[in-house]
Design a protein around this motif. Structure first.
Motif, PDB file in Angstrom:
ATOM      1  N   VAL A   1     -74.175  -9.135  -1.410  1.00 47.41           N
ATOM      2  CA  VAL A   1     -75.383  -9.892  -1.068  1.00 47.41           C
ATOM      3  C   VAL A   1     -75.420 -11.187  -1.876  1.00 47.41           C
ATOM      4  N   LEU A   2     -75.115 -11.094  -3.154  1.00 49.15           N
ATOM      5  CA  LEU A   2     -75.086 -12.285  -3.999  1.00 49.15           C
ATOM      6  C   LEU A   2     -73.997 -13.255  -3.532  1.00 49.15           C
ATOM      7  N   GLY A   3     -72.873 -12.718  -3.096  1.00 51.35           N
ATOM      8  CA  GLY A   3     -71.811 -13.565  -2.558  1.00 51.35           C
ATOM      9  C   GLY A   3     -72.277 -14.344  -1.340  1.00 51.35           C
ATOM     10  N   THR A   4     -73.072 -13.712  -0.511  1.00 50.08           N
ATOM     11  CA  THR A   4     -73.642 -14.381   0.664  1.00 50.08           C
ATOM     12  C   THR A   4     -74.634 -15.462   0.237  1.00 50.08           C
ATOM     13  N   LEU A   5     -75.420 -15.173  -0.796  1.00 49.12           N
ATOM     14  CA  LEU A   5     -76.416 -16.143  -1.258  1.00 49.12           C
ATOM     15  C   LEU A   5     -75.780 -17.386  -1.889  1.00 49.12           C
ATOM     16  N   LEU A   6     -74.516 -17.323  -2.234  1.00 55.32           N
ATOM     17  CA  LEU A   6     -73.835 -18.515  -2.746  1.00 55.32           C
ATOM     18  C   LEU A   6     -73.769 -19.621  -1.692  1.00 55.32           C
ATOM     19  N   ALA A   7     -73.908 -19.233  -0.426  1.00 50.89           N
ATOM     20  CA  ALA A   7     -73.878 -20.203   0.673  1.00 50.89           C
ATOM     21  C   ALA A   7     -75.277 -20.525   1.194  1.00 50.89           C
ATOM     22  N   ASP A   8     -76.306 -20.131   0.463  1.00 54.39           N
ATOM     23  CA  ASP A   8     -77.683 -20.395   0.870  1.00 54.39           C
ATOM     24  C   ASP A   8     -77.911 -21.903   0.971  1.00 54.39           C
ATOM     25  N   PRO A   9     -78.751 -22.350   1.913  1.00 54.36           N
ATOM     26  CA  PRO A   9     -79.021 -23.781   2.024  1.00 54.36           C
ATOM     27  C   PRO A   9     -79.770 -24.375   0.825  1.00 54.36           C
ATOM     28  N   ASP A  10     -80.403 -23.536   0.015  1.00 50.54           N
ATOM     29  CA  ASP A  10     -81.170 -24.025  -1.133  1.00 50.54           C
ATOM     30  C   ASP A  10     -80.319 -23.949  -2.407  1.00 50.54           C
ATOM     31  N   ASP A  11     -80.226 -25.067  -3.122  1.00 52.43           N
ATOM     32  CA  ASP A  11     -79.413 -25.126  -4.336  1.00 52.43           C
ATOM     33  C   ASP A  11     -79.890 -24.165  -5.421  1.00 52.43           C
ATOM     34  N   ALA A  12     -81.207 -23.991  -5.552  1.00 54.10           N
ATOM     35  CA  ALA A  12     -81.734 -23.088  -6.583  1.00 54.10           C
ATOM     36  C   ALA A  12     -81.348 -21.639  -6.299  1.00 54.10           C
ATOM     37  N   VAL A  13     -81.304 -21.272  -5.032  1.00 52.76           N
ATOM     38  CA  VAL A  13     -80.874 -19.917  -4.653  1.00 52.76           C
ATOM     39  C   VAL A  13     -79.395 -19.745  -4.976  1.00 52.76           C
ATOM     40  N   GLN A  14     -78.600 -20.746  -4.637  1.00 56.84           N
ATOM     41  CA  GLN A  14     -77.170 -20.693  -4.946  1.00 56.84           C
ATOM     42  C   GLN A  14     -76.944 -20.533  -6.448  1.00 56.84           C
ATOM     43  N   ALA A  15     -77.682 -21.303  -7.234  1.00 56.60           N
ATOM     44  CA  ALA A  15     -77.530 -21.245  -8.689  1.00 56.60           C
ATOM     45  C   ALA A  15     -77.923 -19.870  -9.234  1.00 56.60           C
ATOM     46  N   ALA A  16     -79.004 -19.307  -8.703  1.00 56.32           N
ATOM     47  CA  ALA A  16     -79.438 -17.974  -9.147  1.00 56.32           C
ATOM     48  C   ALA A  16     -78.405 -16.919  -8.763  1.00 56.32           C
ATOM     49  N   ALA A  17     -77.843 -17.052  -7.576  1.00 60.18           N
ATOM     50  CA  ALA A  17     -76.808 -16.101  -7.144  1.00 60.18           C
ATOM     51  C   ALA A  17     -75.578 -16.205  -8.039  1.00 60.18           C
ATOM     52  N   ALA A  18     -75.171 -17.425  -8.354  1.00 62.27           N
ATOM     53  CA  ALA A  18     -74.009 -17.620  -9.227  1.00 62.27           C
ATOM     54  C   ALA A  18     -74.271 -17.048 -10.619  1.00 62.27           C
ATOM     55  N   ALA A  19     -75.459 -17.299 -11.156  1.00 63.66           N
ATOM     56  CA  ALA A  19     -75.802 -16.774 -12.488  1.00 63.66           C
ATOM     57  C   ALA A  19     -75.806 -15.249 -12.489  1.00 63.66           C
ATOM     58  N   SER A  20     -76.323 -14.659 -11.427  1.00 63.59           N
ATOM     59  CA  SER A  20     -76.344 -13.197 -11.336  1.00 63.59           C
ATOM     60  C   SER A  20     -74.937 -12.633 -11.198  1.00 63.59           C
ATOM     61  N   LEU A  21     -74.112 -13.266 -10.384  1.00 67.83           N
ATOM     62  CA  LEU A  21     -72.731 -12.809 -10.238  1.00 67.83           C
ATOM     63  C   LEU A  21     -71.973 -12.912 -11.560  1.00 67.83           C
ATOM     64  N   ALA A  22     -72.250 -13.954 -12.314  1.00 72.90           N
ATOM     65  CA  ALA A  22     -71.564 -14.144 -13.594  1.00 72.90           C
ATOM     66  C   ALA A  22     -71.904 -13.042 -14.601  1.00 72.90           C
ATOM     67  N   LYS A  23     -73.060 -12.416 -14.439  1.00 75.82           N
ATOM     68  CA  LYS A  23     -73.474 -11.331 -15.339  1.00 75.82           C
ATOM     69  C   LYS A  23     -72.801 -10.010 -15.003  1.00 75.82           C
ATOM     70  N   LEU A  24     -72.308  -9.883 -13.774  1.00 76.08           N
ATOM     71  CA  LEU A  24     -71.798  -8.593 -13.312  1.00 76.08           C
ATOM     72  C   LEU A  24     -70.318  -8.436 -13.672  1.00 76.08           C
ATOM     73  N   PRO A  25     -69.975  -7.337 -14.346  1.00 80.98           N
ATOM     74  CA  PRO A  25     -68.577  -7.109 -14.721  1.00 80.98           C
ATOM     75  C   PRO A  25     -67.792  -6.515 -13.545  1.00 80.98           C
ATOM     76  N   ASP A  26     -67.551  -7.331 -12.553  1.00 82.60           N
ATOM     77  CA  ASP A  26     -66.943  -6.839 -11.317  1.00 82.60           C
ATOM     78  C   ASP A  26     -65.935  -7.878 -10.826  1.00 82.60           C
ATOM     79  N   GLN A  27     -64.737  -7.443 -10.508  1.00 77.40           N
ATOM     80  CA  GLN A  27     -63.697  -8.357 -10.026  1.00 77.40           C
ATOM     81  C   GLN A  27     -64.121  -9.055  -8.737  1.00 77.40           C
ATOM     82  N   LYS A  28     -64.827  -8.337  -7.900  1.00 80.45           N
ATOM     83  CA  LYS A  28     -65.284  -8.920  -6.639  1.00 80.45           C
ATOM     84  C   LYS A  28     -66.272 -10.064  -6.907  1.00 80.45           C
ATOM     85  N   ALA A  29     -67.132  -9.889  -7.899  1.00 78.51           N
ATOM     86  CA  ALA A  29     -68.080 -10.940  -8.269  1.00 78.51           C
ATOM     87  C   ALA A  29     -67.325 -12.185  -8.732  1.00 78.51           C
ATOM     88  N   THR A  30     -66.303 -11.978  -9.530  1.00 75.59           N
ATOM     89  CA  THR A  30     -65.481 -13.094  -9.993  1.00 75.59           C
ATOM     90  C   THR A  30     -64.816 -13.793  -8.817  1.00 75.59           C
TER      91      THR A  30
END
Length: 127
Positions: free
Chosen positions: A87-116
């Motif tokens: 879901v966070l990976g999908t939000l990286l393509a959101d039309p809103d920059d703030a949503v993209q940034a929040a998704a990226a920050a959340s993905l960066a917190k997750l210790p998951d190869q897929k997130a990387t």
């Protein structure tokens, strides 16, 4: 002594009942017409760290309001459920920059190869 135990038990029961009551209110707030109320409810639910709320976090990632989608991305970053990563990976393509940034920050917190992988892919698309 017995009265003290009963009083302590009654207080604990009231506190626990209050916690569930708050959660129920937050869940109701997710249906509110005002985006700031929905976003606030997502933040409060994420603070509770209750796995039952993952479905709400995912559902609100598709809300019409960018404010709510951003709060959803932030909430998804507090869970360790593997569904959150996609879901966070999908939000990286959101039309809103703030949503993209929040998704990226959340993905960066997750210790998951897929997130990387999602982060690297998004970064390479941006140049």
């Amino acid at each position: 002594m017995r009265a003290h135990r009963i009083g302590t038990f009654a207080l604990a029961a009231l506190v626990l009942a209050g916690c569930h009551g708050d959660r129920d209110q937050y869940v109701r707030d997710l249906k509110n017409d005002r985006p700031e109320i929905r976003a606030g409810a997502l933040r409060k639910l994420s603070d509770l760290h209750d796995p039952r709320d993952l479905a709400a976090f995912i559902a609100k990632s598709q809300d019409f309001s960018a404010m709510v989608r951003k709060a959803s991305a932030e909430a998804l970053g507090t869970t360790d459920d593997p569904h959150a990563v996609d879901v966070l990976g999908t939000l990286l393509a959101d039309p809103d920059d703030a949503v993209q940034a929040a998704a990226a920050a959340s993905l960066a917190k997750l210790p998951d190869q897929k997130a990387t992988g999602y982060l690297l892919s998004a970064y390479s698309r941006r140049g």
